[in-house]
Motif scaffolding. Structure first.
Motif, PDB file in Angstrom:
ATOM      1  N   LEU A  25      56.651  11.930   7.568  1.00  0.00           N
ATOM      2  CA  LEU A  25      55.456  11.576   6.796  1.00  0.00           C
ATOM      3  C   LEU A  25      55.026  12.839   6.054  1.00  0.00           C
ATOM      4  CD1 LEU A  25      53.430   9.176   6.433  1.00  0.00           C
ATOM      5  CD2 LEU A  25      52.077  10.208   8.259  1.00  0.00           C
ATOM      6  N   GLY A  28      49.413  13.160   2.426  1.00  0.00           N
ATOM      7  CA  GLY A  28      48.594  11.962   2.305  1.00  0.00           C
ATOM      8  C   GLY A  28      48.055  11.377   3.580  1.00  0.00           C
ATOM      9  N   ASP A  29      48.258  12.030   4.726  1.00  0.00           N
ATOM     10  CA  ASP A  29      47.621  11.565   5.961  1.00  0.00           C
ATOM     11  C   ASP A  29      46.890  12.752   6.569  1.00  0.00           C
ATOM     12  OD1 ASP A  29      47.150  10.116   8.524  1.00  0.00           O
ATOM     13  OD2 ASP A  29      48.632   8.725   7.713  1.00  0.00           O
ATOM     14  N   ASP A  30      46.376  12.617   7.798  1.00  0.00           N
ATOM     15  CA  ASP A  30      45.687  13.748   8.419  1.00  0.00           C
ATOM     16  C   ASP A  30      46.646  14.913   8.642  1.00  0.00           C
ATOM     17  OD1 ASP A  30      42.998  12.556   8.927  1.00  0.00           O
ATOM     18  OD2 ASP A  30      44.209  11.132  10.053  1.00  0.00           O
ATOM     19  N   CYS A  31      47.880  14.588   8.984  1.00  0.00           N
ATOM     20  CA  CYS A  31      48.909  15.599   9.219  1.00  0.00           C
ATOM     21  C   CYS A  31      50.202  15.118   8.583  1.00  0.00           C
ATOM     22  CB  CYS A  31      49.194  15.757  10.718  1.00  0.00           C
ATOM     23  SG  CYS A  31      47.824  16.368  11.710  1.00  0.00           S
ATOM     24  N   LEU A  33      54.230  14.734   9.384  1.00  0.00           N
ATOM     25  CA  LEU A  33      55.051  14.571  10.591  1.00  0.00           C
ATOM     26  C   LEU A  33      56.473  15.008  10.259  1.00  0.00           C
ATOM     27  CD1 LEU A  33      53.890  11.070  11.866  1.00  0.00           C
ATOM     28  CD2 LEU A  33      53.214  13.322  12.725  1.00  0.00           C
TER      29      LEU A  33
ATOM     30  N   ALA B  78      43.065  13.385  14.914  1.00  0.00           N
ATOM     31  CA  ALA B  78      43.127  12.170  14.093  1.00  0.00           C
ATOM     32  C   ALA B  78      44.546  11.635  13.974  1.00  0.00           C
ATOM     33  CB  ALA B  78      42.564  12.457  12.708  1.00  0.00           C
ATOM     34  N   MET B  79      45.524  12.474  14.278  1.00  0.00           N
ATOM     35  CA  MET B  79      46.930  12.048  14.215  1.00  0.00           C
ATOM     36  C   MET B  79      47.448  11.688  15.597  1.00  0.00           C
ATOM     37  SD  MET B  79      48.527  11.883  11.342  1.00  0.00           S
ATOM     38  CE  MET B  79      50.133  11.254  10.821  1.00  0.00           C
ATOM     39  N   LEU B 144      49.104   8.474  14.904  1.00  0.00           N
ATOM     40  CA  LEU B 144      48.045   7.587  14.408  1.00  0.00           C
ATOM     41  C   LEU B 144      47.920   7.752  12.904  1.00  0.00           C
ATOM     42  CD1 LEU B 144      45.442   8.190  17.237  1.00  0.00           C
ATOM     43  CD2 LEU B 144      47.257   6.468  17.104  1.00  0.00           C
ATOM     44  N   ARG B 145      48.798   7.072  12.175  1.00  0.00           N
ATOM     45  CA  ARG B 145      48.809   7.121  10.723  1.00  0.00           C
ATOM     46  C   ARG B 145      47.655   6.294  10.155  1.00  0.00           C
ATOM     47  NH1 ARG B 145      55.039   6.814   9.151  1.00  0.00           N
ATOM     48  NH2 ARG B 145      54.074   6.026   7.262  1.00  0.00           N
ATOM     49  N   ARG B 146      47.537   6.307   8.836  1.00  0.00           N
ATOM     50  CA  ARG B 146      46.444   5.564   8.188  1.00  0.00           C
ATOM     51  C   ARG B 146      46.882   4.182   7.728  1.00  0.00           C
ATOM     52  NH1 ARG B 146      44.119  10.535   4.325  1.00  0.00           N
ATOM     53  NH2 ARG B 146      43.545  11.887   6.073  1.00  0.00           N
ATOM     54  N   ALA B 208      43.936   6.213  13.013  1.00  0.00           N
ATOM     55  CA  ALA B 208      42.754   7.062  13.194  1.00  0.00           C
ATOM     56  C   ALA B 208      42.622   7.969  11.991  1.00  0.00           C
ATOM     57  CB  ALA B 208      42.868   7.893  14.467  1.00  0.00           C
ATOM     58  N   ILE B 209      41.406   8.436  11.774  1.00  0.00           N
ATOM     59  CA  ILE B 209      41.141   9.448  10.757  1.00  0.00           C
ATOM     60  C   ILE B 209      39.929  10.224  11.240  1.00  0.00           C
ATOM     61  CG2 ILE B 209      39.567   8.029   9.328  1.00  0.00           C
ATOM     62  CD1 ILE B 209      41.092   9.192   6.845  1.00  0.00           C
TER      63      ILE B 209
END
Lengths: 323, 323
Positions: A25, A28-31, A33, B78-79, B144-146, B208-209
């Motif tokens: 990933l 565009g997300d929190d982290c 991957l 959040a991830m 925990l992606r969006r 999660a975010i």
């Protein structure tokens, strides 16, 4: 209405560099991957460039994008690591899309050349500053640390030293480089990280460091960490025509010995490998020069052609002392 | 003579946080060398804090050190990732050792609490700015992606929302928070990343975010990436006494809905898990509140106690638009 942070990310950063299969990933997300190969260690390094300190306000944004990544890839090369991923924290005084497009073009072209993918970062408002973190892979036990040199090991450098420093001196009006200014400026603005040289030579090396703060300062780190000293044959140091002219005219060796920003590699290789090293260097078409050897003791001694010690020189760029 | 960059690194950064067995080589070489567990993916995130944008020039350096790490650990939470390593790019106008010692104290205490080790970074001169990259581990397929929410999933938030925003409003003279100012300021300056809540609840979560740009903006990312809409019951949003007072006095819901900097988690959990979620929340002693659900469609609708849609509110902080 100016573009939002999310629009900027989508437009410039969502797909930058190579698309790699080990990025689960990306942006565009929190982290992000990421999948490190099971048989590799992760090597990471982070470098910041600040306007007015590391570059001039009017620098070409394309060369700045190149250099922000290049100085970090140089750290991976110095560790003997294969480049993989990069993150970018970009602080901008305002949204200037022409500037951003140029910056990303320079960054992306170099990223693609070394199969690097941008996987994350942050875009914020503030005085112009760029922090980049690179991530690479290295075989366990094969990293080119600074603490593994042994007495008698030979010291090589890639390329030529002092060009970036002389470009800075000339840019500040301290030297007239004449028609050679453009070549010097190219070295300062578009350093090529020595990734290929590292990959070709790392199996022979005991230590490596990249020359970002000057040969004496950076080789000094290898000496200190390895508990050794070193002798450098000053006349053996590879100089471009411009730097050779400068040294012969002024008698000042500070450019090749103590100026930073060259991003060449300093490699420490056990004695007896010279023929193999030279064969590899010819294949690479990267100049590689034997300049001295590691020794018991401490400190770096520069000697002239007759083997006599030359005068000491204060070495290296320090961000706070040289303020 | 002021301390050199190398002395600063040795004094403040060489041993910061926990000492971890998976750090093969930490601060002090060209790269750090790190060992990711064979059965884990690497999660990375990077956030920058700039003086005058993200914090006031007179902020307590200890709280700034804490917050610079906390906002990044919040991204790992959040991830659904377990924190491991951190790098720090610190740009300082000058060497102020009292300031640096405070900053590192706040950073190190939080790092130690979550078994995080500082493994590298860069210290440069320039306008005060801090970029931090965190690195954590996540089981393949369990991040925990969006983009994984489904219609009917329930939306929870940890803690209470709007405190940091109200603290900022009060600090700017826009609201008299009276004796509650200290509590609000604590939320703004010392956010606690919801790592423990993430670790305890992640096996139940679909998405999660963390709420860094405001509930509507951040939940909006989950809606957009999952191709869904959401309904929020406004009266269910957890408010501190201070924010509840503010909302009831002014009728303005922008603090809990759209103000940033809370660093609470917004969790999307399949329906039918409510009893289990509540049991875990009690064990954690972290407030966890059901505020709405995911739905087909697009956009976020806020409804009142009777289920009627309330007026729309522009959501979220954008670094460039809100300049």
């Amino acid at each position: 209405m100016p573009a939002s942070e999310f629009q900027l990310i989508e437009r410039y950063f969502a797909r930058l560099g190579t698309t790699r299969a080990d990025v689960v990933l990306g942006v565009g997300d929190d982290c992000a991957l990421l999948q490190v190969p099971a048989d590799r260690q992760l090597a990471v390094s982070m470098d910041t460039l600040v306007e007015g300190i590391h570059f001039f306000p009017d620098v070409d944004p394309e060369s700045l994008g190149h250099k922000a990544l290049a100085v970090n890839l140089s750290d991976l090369a110095a560790m003997g690591a294969d480049p993989a991923w990069v993150t970018l924290a970009l602080t901008l005084p305002k949204v200037d899309e022409a500037w951003l497009a140029g910056f990303c073009r320079g960054f992306a072209r170099l990223a693609a050349r070394y199969q690097v993918q941008l996987v994350g970062g942050d875009t914020t408002r503030g005085p112009l500053s760029i922090s980049v973190q690179v991530h690479g892979f290295v075989e366990p036990g094969r990293a080119l640390r600074r603490d593994q040199a042994r007495p008698g090991d030979q010291i090589y450098v890639t390329g030529s030293l002092g060009d970036a420093g002389l470009a800075l001196l000339a840019a500040g009006g301290g030297y007239d480089a004449g028609e050679r200014l453009a070549v010097l400026q190219q070295q300062l603005d578009w350093p090529e990280p020595r990734v290929a040289a590292s990959q070709a030579l790392r199996h022979l090396c005991r230590c490596a460091i990249d020359i970002s703060d000057g040969l004496l300062a950076d080789l000094g780190h290898i000496c200190e960490k390895s508990g050794l000293g070193a002798t450098i044959r000053q006349a053996a140091i590879p100089l471009s025509e411009a730097v050779a002219d400068y040294v012969h005219t002024t008698g000042d060796w500070s450019m090749p010995l103590a100026a930073g920003d060259d991003y060449e590699l300093c490699l420490v290789i056990p004695a007896g490998q010279q023929a193999q090293v030279e064969r590899i260097a010819r294949t690479l078409a990267v100049p590689l020069t034997l300049i001295g050897q590691m020794e018991s003791g401490a400190g770096i001694h520069c000697v002239d052609a007759a083997g006599n010690k030359v005068a000491d020189l204060q070495g290296g760029y320090d961000h706070f002392r040289n303020a």
